[in-house]
Design an enzyme around this catalytic site. Structure first.
Site, PDB file in Angstrom:
ATOM      1  N   PRO A   2      11.488  -0.325  18.763  1.00  0.00           N
ATOM      2  CA  PRO A   2      12.329  -1.494  18.864  1.00  0.00           C
ATOM      3  C   PRO A   2      11.563  -2.468  18.144  1.00  0.00           C
ATOM      4  O   PRO A   2      10.479  -2.503  18.010  1.00  0.00           O
ATOM      5  CB  PRO A   2      11.913  -1.598  20.406  1.00  0.00           C
ATOM      6  CG  PRO A   2      11.837  -0.383  21.075  1.00  0.00           C
ATOM      7  CD  PRO A   2      11.081   0.535  19.994  1.00  0.00           C
ATOM      8  N   GLU A   3      12.273  -3.505  17.640  1.00  0.00           N
ATOM      9  CA  GLU A   3      11.835  -4.544  16.902  1.00  0.00           C
ATOM     10  C   GLU A   3      11.643  -5.854  17.673  1.00  0.00           C
ATOM     11  O   GLU A   3      11.772  -5.785  19.094  1.00  0.00           O
ATOM     12  CB  GLU A   3      12.582  -4.807  15.535  1.00  0.00           C
ATOM     13  CG  GLU A   3      12.862  -3.577  14.895  1.00  0.00           C
ATOM     14  CD  GLU A   3      13.458  -4.048  13.459  1.00  0.00           C
ATOM     15  OE1 GLU A   3      13.195  -4.977  12.835  1.00  0.00           O
ATOM     16  OE2 GLU A   3      13.821  -2.958  12.811  1.00  0.00           O
ATOM     17  N   LYS A  52       5.702  -7.074  18.962  1.00  0.00           N
ATOM     18  CA  LYS A  52       6.396  -5.782  19.656  1.00  0.00           C
ATOM     19  C   LYS A  52       5.510  -5.608  20.952  1.00  0.00           C
ATOM     20  O   LYS A  52       5.622  -4.586  21.529  1.00  0.00           O
ATOM     21  CB  LYS A  52       6.067  -4.762  18.746  1.00  0.00           C
ATOM     22  CG  LYS A  52       7.188  -5.015  17.552  1.00  0.00           C
ATOM     23  CD  LYS A  52       7.065  -3.506  16.497  1.00  0.00           C
ATOM     24  CE  LYS A  52       8.003  -3.747  15.260  1.00  0.00           C
ATOM     25  NZ  LYS A  52       7.830  -2.621  14.507  1.00  0.00           N
ATOM     26  N   ARG A 123      -5.011 -10.203  16.597  1.00  0.00           N
ATOM     27  CA  ARG A 123      -4.588  -9.066  15.265  1.00  0.00           C
ATOM     28  C   ARG A 123      -3.357  -9.262  14.605  1.00  0.00           C
ATOM     29  O   ARG A 123      -3.050  -8.529  13.855  1.00  0.00           O
ATOM     30  CB  ARG A 123      -4.900  -7.715  16.100  1.00  0.00           C
ATOM     31  CG  ARG A 123      -6.326  -7.496  16.567  1.00  0.00           C
ATOM     32  CD  ARG A 123      -6.315  -6.014  16.643  1.00  0.00           C
ATOM     33  NE  ARG A 123      -5.595  -5.338  17.825  1.00  0.00           N
ATOM     34  CZ  ARG A 123      -5.884  -5.352  19.060  1.00  0.00           C
ATOM     35  NH1 ARG A 123      -7.338  -5.696  19.338  1.00  0.00           N
ATOM     36  NH2 ARG A 123      -5.199  -4.817  20.039  1.00  0.00           N
ATOM     37  N   ASN A 164      11.790  -1.908  10.649  1.00  0.00           N
ATOM     38  CA  ASN A 164      12.232  -1.054   9.472  1.00  0.00           C
ATOM     39  C   ASN A 164      13.581  -1.885   9.166  1.00  0.00           C
ATOM     40  O   ASN A 164      14.024  -2.160   7.985  1.00  0.00           O
ATOM     41  CB  ASN A 164      12.348   0.214   9.651  1.00  0.00           C
ATOM     42  CG  ASN A 164      12.157   0.784   8.039  1.00  0.00           C
ATOM     43  OD1 ASN A 164      11.772   0.249   7.275  1.00  0.00           O
ATOM     44  ND2 ASN A 164      12.508   2.091   8.004  1.00  0.00           N
ATOM     45  N   ARG A 256       7.325   4.833   5.841  1.00  0.00           N
ATOM     46  CA  ARG A 256       8.591   4.550   6.534  1.00  0.00           C
ATOM     47  C   ARG A 256       9.505   4.467   5.665  1.00  0.00           C
ATOM     48  O   ARG A 256       9.078   4.203   4.523  1.00  0.00           O
ATOM     49  CB  ARG A 256       8.412   3.045   7.241  1.00  0.00           C
ATOM     50  CG  ARG A 256       7.458   2.750   8.323  1.00  0.00           C
ATOM     51  CD  ARG A 256       7.944   3.684   9.611  1.00  0.00           C
ATOM     52  NE  ARG A 256       9.029   3.564  10.254  1.00  0.00           N
ATOM     53  CZ  ARG A 256       9.074   2.297  10.946  1.00  0.00           C
ATOM     54  NH1 ARG A 256       8.058   1.655  11.439  1.00  0.00           N
ATOM     55  NH2 ARG A 256      10.454   2.107  11.546  1.00  0.00           N
TER      56      ARG A 256
END
Length: 266
Positions: A2-3, A52, A123, A164, A256
């Protein structure tokens, strides 16, 4: 995976479902028993998202951190006719006054402190879906890096929440070659792409699905799968470009799948 828009949408949904309620939290699967016990019976104060990452904030300064990873998913249910029996490997179950939700298959489901939340956020790069996002830090990282822009956009320490689909589609919309090093990006080019990304991801939050094709370019071509979004390049390898008919190309970039049009993005 999931984005970012999915996590922000979940945060809003969980706020509507549980905010201000003293909820029941359990771990039918058994892998989150101690964590569930720590928040069970506490008031669900709010839900928030960054990139995310999803955070459930409970009374007593207790926080549950969730990262869905590749397979994580929440499934909602109503409790008016009784609480249903858990189905499958339910890591965490939350039950409010009217509704409940089951979490299955997350990469992370853990109790964290405020300090640990700060460490997680430190981060990450700016999240386009947050009003306090400062794109200048992302631009600094990109403009000084020789890594290609197609890789930089997927780096959560550069921009948080981009996955992606948005990576491939954003680069196509701005006719940017994904193999171009960050050092060769123009500041204005980045600014235009960031503004577009903010709008695209906010549409994703509102609509619950990724929409990237401009109306003038949408000629009704089918999506790459059932209930999947129509895209410019993502998962359309070998299909004709919607604009120039050149076959869409693909390759693996840092693990990816990358998709691009060699003509429009040259």
């Amino acid at each position: 995976m999931p984005e970012g828009h999915t996590l922000h949408r979940l945060a809003r949904q969980h706020q509507r479902m549980f905010r201000g309620q003293r909820v029941s939290v359990s771990s039918p699967q058994g892998r989150f028993i101690d964590g569930a016990d720590a928040v069970n019976g506490h008031v669900f104060e709010k839900a928030s998202a960054y990139g995310k990452h999803l955070f459930h904030h409970y009374s007593g300064a207790r926080i549950v951190h969730v990262h869905l990873g590749l397979y994580g998913k929440f499934t909602d249910f109503t409790v008016d006719a009784g609480v249903p029996e858990p189905v499958g490997q339910v890591r965490m179950r939350i039950i409010g006054t009217e509704r409940g939700t089951d979490l299955r298959g997350p990469t992370a489901c853990e109790i964290v402190t405020e300090a640990e939340v700060s460490e997680i956020l430190a981060r990450l790069g700016p999240d386009p879906l947050r009003k306090d996002a400062d794109p200048s830090s992302a631009w600094t990282r990109i403009s000084k890096s020789r890594r290609v822009i197609g890789a930089l956009l997927m780096d959560q320490s550069v921009i948080a929440g981009v996955g992606n689909v948005y990576r491939n589609e954003l680069l196509y919309r701005h006719r940017i070659d994904p193999h171009r090093p960050g050092t060769q990006m123009a500041h204005g080019e980045f600014g235009d792409a960031w503004t577009d990304l903010v709008e695209l991801m906010n549409v994703g939050v509102r609509k619950g699905r990724i929409i990237t094709i401009r109306p003038e370019d949408d000629h009704g071509m089918p999506s790459y799968g059932r209930r999947r979004p129509r895209t410019y390049v993502y998962r359309r390898a070998g299909d004709p470009c919607r604009i120039c008919d050149t076959p869409i190309r693909t390759e693996v970039l840092e693990g990816r799948n990358l998709f691009w049009c060699p003509t429009c993005q040259s």
